[in-house]
Design a protein around this motif. Structure first.
Motif, short mmCIF file in Angstrom:
data_model
loop_
_atom_site.label_atom_id
_atom_site.label_comp_id
_atom_site.label_asym_id
_atom_site.label_seq_id
_atom_site.Cartn_x
_atom_site.Cartn_y
_atom_site.Cartn_z
N ARG A 270 0.58 -1.17 -0.31
CA ARG A 270 -0.40 -0.17 0.29
C ARG A 270 1.03 1.73 -0.03
O ARG A 270 1.75 1.22 0.57
N GLU A 271 0.31 2.00 -0.63
CA GLU A 271 1.26 3.48 -0.67
C GLU A 271 0.20 4.48 0.74
O GLU A 271 -0.84 3.82 1.66
N PRO A 272 1.24 5.00 0.95
CA PRO A 272 0.42 5.98 2.67
C PRO A 272 -1.25 6.62 2.42
O PRO A 272 -1.47 7.25 0.94
N GLY A 273 -1.92 6.22 2.83
CA GLY A 273 -3.50 6.64 2.87
C GLY A 273 -4.26 6.11 2.19
O GLY A 273 -4.96 6.21 2.15
N GLU A 274 -3.63 4.83 1.68
CA GLU A 274 -4.75 3.81 0.72
C GLU A 274 -5.47 2.92 1.89
O GLU A 274 -4.91 2.59 1.96
N ARG A 275 -6.40 2.79 1.00
CA ARG A 275 -7.54 1.97 1.91
C ARG A 275 -7.24 0.21 0.78
O ARG A 275 -6.76 0.46 -0.06
N PHE A 276 -7.38 -0.90 1.71
CA PHE A 276 -7.67 -2.09 0.87
C PHE A 276 -7.42 -1.65 -0.12
O PHE A 276 -6.94 -2.27 -1.26
N LEU A 277 -8.96 -1.50 -1.07
CA LEU A 277 -10.08 -1.13 -1.99
C LEU A 277 -8.55 -0.41 -2.38
O LEU A 277 -8.72 -0.92 -4.02
N ASP A 278 -8.51 0.69 -2.05
CA ASP A 278 -7.49 1.92 -3.54
C ASP A 278 -6.18 0.52 -3.50
O ASP A 278 -6.19 1.01 -4.79
N THR A 279 -6.03 0.09 -3.19
CA THR A 279 -4.68 -0.34 -3.17
C THR A 279 -4.55 -1.82 -4.27
O THR A 279 -4.14 -2.12 -5.32
N TYR A 280 -6.17 -2.32 -3.80
CA TYR A 280 -6.18 -3.87 -4.88
C TYR A 280 -6.44 -2.85 -6.57
O TYR A 280 -6.25 -3.07 -7.38
N ARG A 281 -7.02 -1.64 -6.56
CA ARG A 281 -7.46 -0.58 -8.03
C ARG A 281 -6.48 -0.50 -7.98
O ARG A 281 -6.41 -0.40 -9.69
N ARG A 282 -5.49 0.37 -7.73
CA ARG A 282 -3.82 0.58 -8.28
C ARG A 282 -3.36 -0.71 -8.42
O ARG A 282 -2.59 -0.41 -10.02
N VAL A 283 -3.21 -2.16 -8.01
CA VAL A 283 -2.52 -3.38 -8.25
C VAL A 283 -2.88 -4.31 -8.90
O VAL A 283 -2.46 -4.89 -10.21
N GLY A 284 -4.02 -4.57 -9.31
CA GLY A 284 -4.87 -5.65 -9.52
C GLY A 284 -5.18 -6.77 -8.64
O GLY A 284 -4.68 -7.12 -7.66
N MET A 285 -5.80 -7.55 -9.14
CA MET A 285 -5.74 -8.78 -8.87
C MET A 285 -4.65 -9.66 -8.49
O MET A 285 -4.68 -10.71 -7.92
N GLU A 286 -2.95 -9.35 -9.19
CA GLU A 286 -2.34 -10.68 -9.40
C GLU A 286 -1.64 -10.67 -8.21
O GLU A 286 -1.49 -11.69 -7.48
N PRO A 287 -1.14 -9.08 -7.45
CA PRO A 287 0.11 -9.25 -6.16
C PRO A 287 -1.01 -10.14 -4.99
O PRO A 287 0.04 -10.63 -4.54
N PHE A 288 -2.41 -9.91 -5.24
CA PHE A 288 -3.29 -10.49 -4.02
C PHE A 288 -3.20 -11.84 -4.81
O PHE A 288 -2.94 -12.46 -3.84
N LYS A 289 -3.62 -13.04 -5.72
CA LYS A 289 -3.77 -13.84 -5.82
C LYS A 289 -2.17 -14.54 -5.25
O LYS A 289 -2.76 -16.22 -5.26
N GLU A 290 -0.85 -13.67 -5.91
CA GLU A 290 0.23 -14.70 -5.83
C GLU A 290 -0.02 -14.83 -3.96
O GLU A 290 0.75 -15.96 -3.73
N ALA A 291 -0.17 -14.17 -3.83
CA ALA A 291 -0.34 -13.80 -1.60
C ALA A 291 -1.10 -15.02 -1.73
O ALA A 291 -0.52 -15.71 -0.60
N ILE A 292 -2.41 -14.85 -2.20
CA ILE A 292 -2.84 -16.38 -1.40
C ILE A 292 -2.89 -17.93 -1.70
O ILE A 292 -3.04 -18.44 -0.81
N TYR A 293 -2.85 -17.71 -3.02
CA TYR A 293 -2.63 -19.13 -3.69
C TYR A 293 -0.81 -19.32 -3.54
O TYR A 293 -0.28 -20.67 -4.02
N GLY A 294 0.51 -18.42 -3.70
CA GLY A 294 1.49 -19.06 -3.54
C GLY A 294 2.29 -19.38 -5.04
O GLY A 294 1.67 -19.31 -5.62
#
Lengths: 294, 147
Positions: A270-294
């Motif tokens: 996240r960048e300063p001041g970003e909510r979870f939703l803001d970060t998701y919208r900025r970086v997209g699904m991929e980084p989260f998928k990677e964290a979730i499924y390895g």
């Protein structure tokens, strides 16, 4: 309706609606202003006092924390909106005992022009509280175990009744909400994560509006066992977006772990001041998928 | 022909069988027409002055298009008999009358006494519709309040 619009095209559909509306006007079905006024009178604002102090005495630190999180500005000077959390850690989202409800009703009668509202987020609201009364209200709530400070935080989870109570459900929702709240019980961690809306539905009827959660969980039946799909990036606010499924589902404990991995990834990128939703919208699904499924 | 207890008109019943909308429009002397769900009843409007009976069929209770067909005809000024046929259920009757039906021939018979109860269940309405002119529904509640 959506099929009809699709078949006709939006423009032709709108034209036909306008045409039909113009026809209705000629039928004289509209009610007169006097009827409008009669109904509007039921929604008149309460008789607010004027000349009230706008100050809140914040000398009690626990009270000050509650004010910062649970109290919202009111349009009438000297008044405030008090949100009552029904999300104690480990509790059932939205549950309140008869004794607690009696107390809240008394508070509404005494401090909020006899008005109490229930929200879609499974909390209660005292809509018109004098700022000078907030401390008394908080003390009464605190004594009754109703002074949790987690509005819109990760533990302010919306969950449908799920398989525990609902005959339509495919999976339980409440235990998942309870495990998540317990996982994120630390209030400093919650505050650090900021606004984060988790919504859980126990079947595709979506009473928990999982599809509109920053993080959504949908319980499904997979060959007779409960399985939970994880969704990210939904919003039911003014910036509406439907959430997207991350990938294969999880069992009950697995989905709690997956949510934590997604949240930890948010904290990492996240960048300063970003909510979870803001970060998701900025970086997209991929980084989260990677964290979730390895 | 036996008296239909669910016919709310004083005039003589039309004496010829109702024909399909297509056939009716081709036969300049026909006076009874049968509307199937999905027929565009607006095609009938130019010929309304020779119509004495319109039957509107409800193939299944969940197909509500006949309600629209009925009120479209009434709003166009049709004053002849408007008969609901097919899957016409007790709890639909009052709404059908409000859409302009004044006669009913349900596939499964409805007890006239129960129909009477259904018609009188709610004496007041928020908005007038294609109501029978002599019914209390013809005067919406706001007119009574602000008369």
């Amino acid at each position: 309706m959506k099929i009809l619009v699709h078949e006709l095209g939006a423009e032709e559909f709108a034209r036909q609606v306008e045409e039909e509306f113009a026809h209705f006007v000629t039928l004289g079905t509209d009610f007169p202003q006097a009827e409008y006024d009669r109904i509007a009178a039921y929604f008149a604002p309460p008789p607010f006092e004027t000349g009230l102090s706008g100050e809140i005495d914040r000398s009690d630190p626990a009270f000050a924390l509650w004010v910062d999180r649970q109290v919202a500005a009111h349009k009438a000077p000297g008044y405030a909106i008090a949100n009552i959390s029904l999300k104690p850690i480990g509790g059932i989202p939205g549950d309140i005992s008869a004794e607690q409800m009696d107390l809240v009703a008394d508070l509404a009668e005494r401090y909020s022009f006899d008005e109490l509202r229930a929200t879609h987020a499974q909390n209660l609201v005292l809509p018109h509280v004098r700022k000078s009364d907030l401390y008394a209200v908080w003390q009464a709530l605190d004594e009754a175990g109703l002074a949790d400070v987690n509005l819109d935080l990760v533990s302010d989870i919306i969950a449908c009744p799920g398989l525990d109570y609902c005959s339509l459900a495919n999976a339980r929702s409440i235990p998942v909400a309870q495990k998540l709240a317990e996982r994120f019980a630390d209030i400093d961690r919650q505050r650090d994560l900021g606004e984060l809306k988790i919504k859980i539905s126990g079947c595709i009827n979506a009473c928990g509006h999982h599809h509109a959660g920053h993080i959504g969980i949908l319980g499904v039946d997979r060959k007779g066992t409960e399985n939970y799909q994880l969704l990210l990036g939904g919003s039911g606010a003014e910036d509406t977006t439907p959430a997207k499924i991350t990938g294969p589902g999880f069992d009950e404990d697995g989905v709690v772990d997956a949510v934590e991995r997604a949240i930890e990834r948010y904290r990492a990128v996240r960048e300063p001041g970003e909510r979870f939703l803001d970060t998701y919208r900025r970086v997209g699904m991929e980084p989260f998928k990677e964290a979730i499924y390895g | 022909m036996a008296e239909n207890p669910l016919r709310f008109r004083d005039d003589q019943q039309a004496d010829e069988p109702a024909v399909s909308l297509g056939a009716f429009l081709e036969q300049a002397n026909a006076n009874s027409v049968r509307i199937e769900a999905g027929d565009d009843v607006r095609l009938l409007i130019p010929a309304l002055d020779r119509v004495r009976l319109v039957e509107i069929d409800f193939p299944r209770f969940r197909d509500g298009r006949g309600f629209s067909s009925a009120r479209i005809l009434r709003e166009a000024g049709y004053t002849g008999e408007l008969k609901a046929t097919g899957d016409v259920l007790l709890d639909l009757l009052a709404f059908m009358r409000r859409c302009g039906f004044d006669s009913f021939a349900p596939d499964s018979p409805i007890d006239p006494a129960e129909a009477e109860l259904a018609f009188n269940r709610y004496p007041h309405v928020y908005q007038h519709a294609a109501d029978p002119p002599d019914s209390p529904w013809a005067v919406p509640i706001w007119k009574l309040r602000h008369a």
